[in-house]
Scaffold this motif. Structure first.
Motif, PDB file in Angstrom:
ATOM      1  N   UNK A 123       0.799  -1.307  -0.035  1.00  0.00           N
ATOM      2  CA  UNK A 123      -0.113  -0.018  -0.137  1.00  0.00           C
ATOM      3  C   UNK A 123       0.826   1.269  -0.005  1.00  0.00           C
ATOM      4  N   UNK A 124       1.809   1.267   0.889  1.00  0.00           N
ATOM      5  CA  UNK A 124       2.981   2.461   0.894  1.00  0.00           C
ATOM      6  C   UNK A 124       3.447   2.865  -0.311  1.00  0.00           C
ATOM      7  N   UNK A 125       3.683   1.811  -1.232  1.00  0.00           N
ATOM      8  CA  UNK A 125       4.536   2.032  -2.572  1.00  0.00           C
ATOM      9  C   UNK A 125       3.336   2.445  -3.551  1.00  0.00           C
ATOM     10  N   UNK A 126       2.204   1.859  -3.418  1.00  0.00           N
ATOM     11  CA  UNK A 126       1.249   2.259  -4.481  1.00  0.00           C
ATOM     12  C   UNK A 126       0.694   3.614  -4.228  1.00  0.00           C
ATOM     13  N   UNK A 139      -3.883  -2.717  -9.538  1.00  0.00           N
ATOM     14  CA  UNK A 139      -4.021  -3.645  -8.867  1.00  0.00           C
ATOM     15  C   UNK A 139      -2.882  -4.135  -8.006  1.00  0.00           C
ATOM     16  N   UNK A 140      -3.151  -4.763  -6.717  1.00  0.00           N
ATOM     17  CA  UNK A 140      -2.213  -5.504  -6.055  1.00  0.00           C
ATOM     18  C   UNK A 140      -2.443  -6.884  -5.773  1.00  0.00           C
ATOM     19  N   UNK A 141      -1.423  -7.566  -6.004  1.00  0.00           N
ATOM     20  CA  UNK A 141      -1.492  -8.820  -6.000  1.00  0.00           C
ATOM     21  C   UNK A 141      -0.433  -9.586  -5.170  1.00  0.00           C
ATOM     22  N   UNK A 142      -0.765 -10.911  -4.555  1.00  0.00           N
ATOM     23  CA  UNK A 142       0.189 -11.372  -3.584  1.00  0.00           C
ATOM     24  C   UNK A 142       0.210 -12.789  -4.064  1.00  0.00           C
ATOM     25  N   UNK A 199      -8.873   2.661   1.595  1.00  0.00           N
ATOM     26  CA  UNK A 199      -8.216   4.169   1.569  1.00  0.00           C
ATOM     27  C   UNK A 199      -8.647   4.763   2.829  1.00  0.00           C
ATOM     28  N   UNK A 200      -7.774   5.063   3.648  1.00  0.00           N
ATOM     29  CA  UNK A 200      -7.814   5.947   4.877  1.00  0.00           C
ATOM     30  C   UNK A 200      -7.392   7.318   4.910  1.00  0.00           C
ATOM     31  N   UNK A 201      -7.683   8.235   5.249  1.00  0.00           N
ATOM     32  CA  UNK A 201      -7.326   9.785   5.276  1.00  0.00           C
ATOM     33  C   UNK A 201      -6.982   9.946   6.515  1.00  0.00           C
ATOM     34  N   UNK A 202      -5.704  10.329   6.638  1.00  0.00           N
ATOM     35  CA  UNK A 202      -5.063  10.741   8.144  1.00  0.00           C
ATOM     36  C   UNK A 202      -5.248  12.261   8.381  1.00  0.00           C
ATOM     37  N   UNK A 203      -4.987  12.633   9.804  1.00  0.00           N
ATOM     38  CA  UNK A 203      -5.452  13.806  10.177  1.00  0.00           C
ATOM     39  C   UNK A 203      -4.818  15.011   9.362  1.00  0.00           C
ATOM     40  N   UNK A 204      -3.457  14.674   8.579  1.00  0.00           N
ATOM     41  CA  UNK A 204      -2.753  15.551   7.923  1.00  0.00           C
ATOM     42  C   UNK A 204      -3.276  15.681   6.288  1.00  0.00           C
ATOM     43  N   UNK A 210      -4.176   0.887   2.270  1.00  0.00           N
ATOM     44  CA  UNK A 210      -3.732  -0.748   3.146  1.00  0.00           C
ATOM     45  C   UNK A 210      -4.415  -1.942   2.380  1.00  0.00           C
ATOM     46  N   UNK A 211      -3.491  -2.656   2.118  1.00  0.00           N
ATOM     47  CA  UNK A 211      -3.846  -3.956   1.637  1.00  0.00           C
ATOM     48  C   UNK A 211      -3.584  -5.137   2.450  1.00  0.00           C
TER      49      UNK A 211
END
Length: 229
Positions: A123-126, A139-142, A199-204, A210-211
């Motif tokens: 998720x961070x790299x995406x 997409x994100x595959x494992x 998809x999460x929106x942080x305070x900033x 996240x996957x």
């Protein structure tokens, strides 16, 4: 008289040879097994899409955008040999009005595949790719690096399951398994996990993807034939 008897025996011989042999005492069963493994490899696919009036400008903008994406993910520690271009397209776009097509411009698209050993960073790299200029996450595959080992384990367990079934079937008939006559491999099927993307929106006001990888399931099936005593 002796000649007639000999002739009759000669004629009867082929018919006797065609008599089918009795079927052996066998039991035929199917065995199956599923192996579950946590993935140790993540594949993130991102794309850069650009538009311009001319094909050259569309390509130039696209190359600049993808270069920025590559720089961002490599600066984060991703090796260059973990990056692979899997698609490059350049298409002309049209507007359609009153049944007529009017040239609108050109769209260029470059798709990049990023392979990661640290699945937790998918998720961070995406997100980093999008922040650098990627216009789509395809997409994100494992997956498993050593998928063959999981397949062999599933096959071994499937044979063990079939052997146990054969012994149970033979015991139910008051018999016992003598030996394995034949094992037919029905093939191995792998079910990749369906990653739960959020998809999460942080305070900033930064959006974080996240996957959750889940488990990879590798299944095998066999048909086993065993003789009974």
């Amino acid at each position: 008289m002796l000649c007639v008897i000999a002739l009759a025996l000669a004629c009867a011989a082929p018919a006797a040879a065609q008599t089918p042999e009795p079927l052996p005492n066998v039991v035929v069963v199917r065995g199956s097994a599923t192996v579950k493994r946590p993935p140790d490899q993540a594949i993130v696919t991102v794309a850069v899409e650009t538009r311009a009036r001319s094909p050259r400008d569309a390509q130039r903008l696209n190359a600049d955008g993808m270069a920025a994406v590559v720089k961002r993910v490599t600066d984060m520690g991703t090796a260059r040999d973990a990056l692979r271009t899997i698609g490059v397209r350049l298409d002309q776009e049209f507007d359609t009005a009153n049944g007529r097509r009017t040239p609108k411009g050109f769209v260029a698209r470059n798709t990049l595949e990023i392979t990661l050993s640290d699945v937790a960073r998918a998720g961070e790299i995406a997100d980093a790719a999008v922040q650098a200029g990627a216009t789509a996450i395809d997409g994100i595959q494992f997956d498993l690096k050593d998928r063959a080992a999981a397949e062999r384990e599933a096959l071994r367990l499937a044979v063990a399951d079939a052997r146990a079934r054969a012994e149970a079937a033979a015991a139910g008939a008051g018999r016992a398994v003598d030996r394995i006559v034949k094992i037919e491999d029905e093939g191995v099927a792998a079910a990749p996990p369906r990653p739960m993307m959020r998809m999460a929106t942080m305070a900033e006001s930064v959006t974080v993807t996240t996957a959750e990888p889940g488990l990879i399931q590798v299944s095998a099936g066999v048909t086993l034939t065993a003789s009974m005593r």
